[in-house]
Design an enzyme around this catalytic site. Structure first.
Site, PDB file in Angstrom:
ATOM      1  N   LYS A  34      38.545  19.808  36.469  1.00 30.65           N
ATOM      2  CA  LYS A  34      38.198  20.609  35.291  1.00 30.65           C
ATOM      3  C   LYS A  34      38.991  21.921  35.209  1.00 30.65           C
ATOM      4  O   LYS A  34      39.400  22.313  34.123  1.00 30.65           O
ATOM      5  CB  LYS A  34      36.692  20.856  35.199  1.00 30.65           C
ATOM      6  CG  LYS A  34      36.062  21.521  36.360  1.00 30.65           C
ATOM      7  CD  LYS A  34      34.539  21.462  36.262  1.00 30.65           C
ATOM      8  CE  LYS A  34      33.918  22.016  37.518  1.00 30.65           C
ATOM      9  NZ  LYS A  34      34.229  21.265  38.718  1.00 30.65           N
ATOM     10  N   SER A  35      39.234  22.583  36.323  1.00 30.39           N
ATOM     11  CA  SER A  35      39.996  23.840  36.270  1.00 30.39           C
ATOM     12  C   SER A  35      41.428  23.600  35.820  1.00 30.39           C
ATOM     13  O   SER A  35      41.948  24.335  34.968  1.00 30.39           O
ATOM     14  CB  SER A  35      39.986  24.541  37.631  1.00 30.39           C
ATOM     15  OG  SER A  35      38.694  25.017  37.927  1.00 30.39           O
ATOM     16  N   HIS A  87      43.607  28.872  43.773  1.00 31.11           N
ATOM     17  CA  HIS A  87      43.579  28.969  42.308  1.00 31.11           C
ATOM     18  C   HIS A  87      44.608  29.990  41.821  1.00 31.11           C
ATOM     19  O   HIS A  87      45.330  29.734  40.855  1.00 31.11           O
ATOM     20  CB  HIS A  87      42.178  29.365  41.827  1.00 31.11           C
ATOM     21  CG  HIS A  87      41.249  28.211  41.653  1.00 31.11           C
ATOM     22  ND1 HIS A  87      40.720  27.885  40.435  1.00 31.11           N
ATOM     23  CD2 HIS A  87      40.756  27.304  42.533  1.00 31.11           C
ATOM     24  CE1 HIS A  87      39.932  26.829  40.569  1.00 31.11           C
ATOM     25  NE2 HIS A  87      39.943  26.470  41.836  1.00 31.11           N
ATOM     26  N   ARG A 131      47.942  29.200  39.392  1.00 34.66           N
ATOM     27  CA  ARG A 131      48.083  29.807  38.068  1.00 34.66           C
ATOM     28  C   ARG A 131      49.412  30.516  37.893  1.00 34.66           C
ATOM     29  O   ARG A 131      49.995  30.476  36.831  1.00 34.66           O
ATOM     30  CB  ARG A 131      46.941  30.789  37.812  1.00 34.66           C
ATOM     31  CG  ARG A 131      45.635  30.131  37.505  1.00 34.66           C
ATOM     32  CD  ARG A 131      44.633  31.112  36.957  1.00 34.66           C
ATOM     33  NE  ARG A 131      44.467  32.325  37.719  1.00 34.66           N
ATOM     34  CZ  ARG A 131      43.597  32.480  38.704  1.00 34.66           C
ATOM     35  NH1 ARG A 131      42.812  31.495  39.067  1.00 34.66           N
ATOM     36  NH2 ARG A 131      43.493  33.639  39.324  1.00 34.66           N
TER      37      ARG A 131
END
Length: 173
Positions: A15-16, A50, A54
């Site tokens: 989902k991320s 994370h 990104r």
């Protein structure tokens, strides 16, 4: 009017990554509201992974409680804002206030402001109600709270997607 997207799914469902891809489609600069806290080494490692994934086009704002205020305060500055994740925000609020009604009120207040935002908003949340019934009262309270919060946010969203096995299914929009 902005586009409001809710992405849900289970742990490690993708989902991320899905939500980040959706936000990237708006171009940069991009805002990233991180609601998690690095309370232990494992969580610190997750946060670091994370951030690395990104890259530098995202401006990260760490806010465990005042989510609505951060979103409103940065409205119009970014091409899109991604919130990861709603469920951690709910747990932070539940532990801070120990008041289920107050937490749901905060969720409703967020849902009420979402349609008025100039900036597209992508929200990540967990689906925690598809497993076994938790054995303790706090876990059952959290499961129920997350389910109700997800319903409120899904109702206010233009689009809702569920991620499973790294794949997504559009539920709304």
């Amino acid at each position: 009017m902005s586009r409001i997207v809710l992405v849900t799914g289970g742990a490690r469902s993708g989902k991320s990554s899905l939500a980040e891809g959706m936000a990237l489609a708006y171009g940069d600069p991009l805002g990233y509201v991180a609601t998690g806290r690095a309370g232990d080494g494992e969580m610190a490692e997750r946060i670091a992974r994370h951030r690395q994934r990104r890259g530098s086009m995202w401006q990260t704002m760490e806010e465990p409680l005042l989510l609505k205020e951060v979103i409103i305060g940065h409205d119009g500055y970014f091409r899109a804002i991604l919130v990861d994740c709603i469920t951690l925000w709910l747990s932070n609020l539940l532990f801070a206030h120990n008041d289920r009604g107050r937490v749901l009120n905060e969720v409703s207040e967020l849902a009420d402001v979402m349609p008025n935002l100039a900036t597209p908003l992508v929200l990540v949340t967990n689906e925690v109600g598809a497993g076994i019934v938790p054995e303790n009262a706090l876990a059952r309270t959290f499961r129920d709270l997350a389910g109700e919060a997800n319903q409120i946010l899904a109702s206010a969203a233009d689009e809702v997607h569920v991620a499973m096995c790294g794949l997504s299914l559009k539920l709304k929009g």
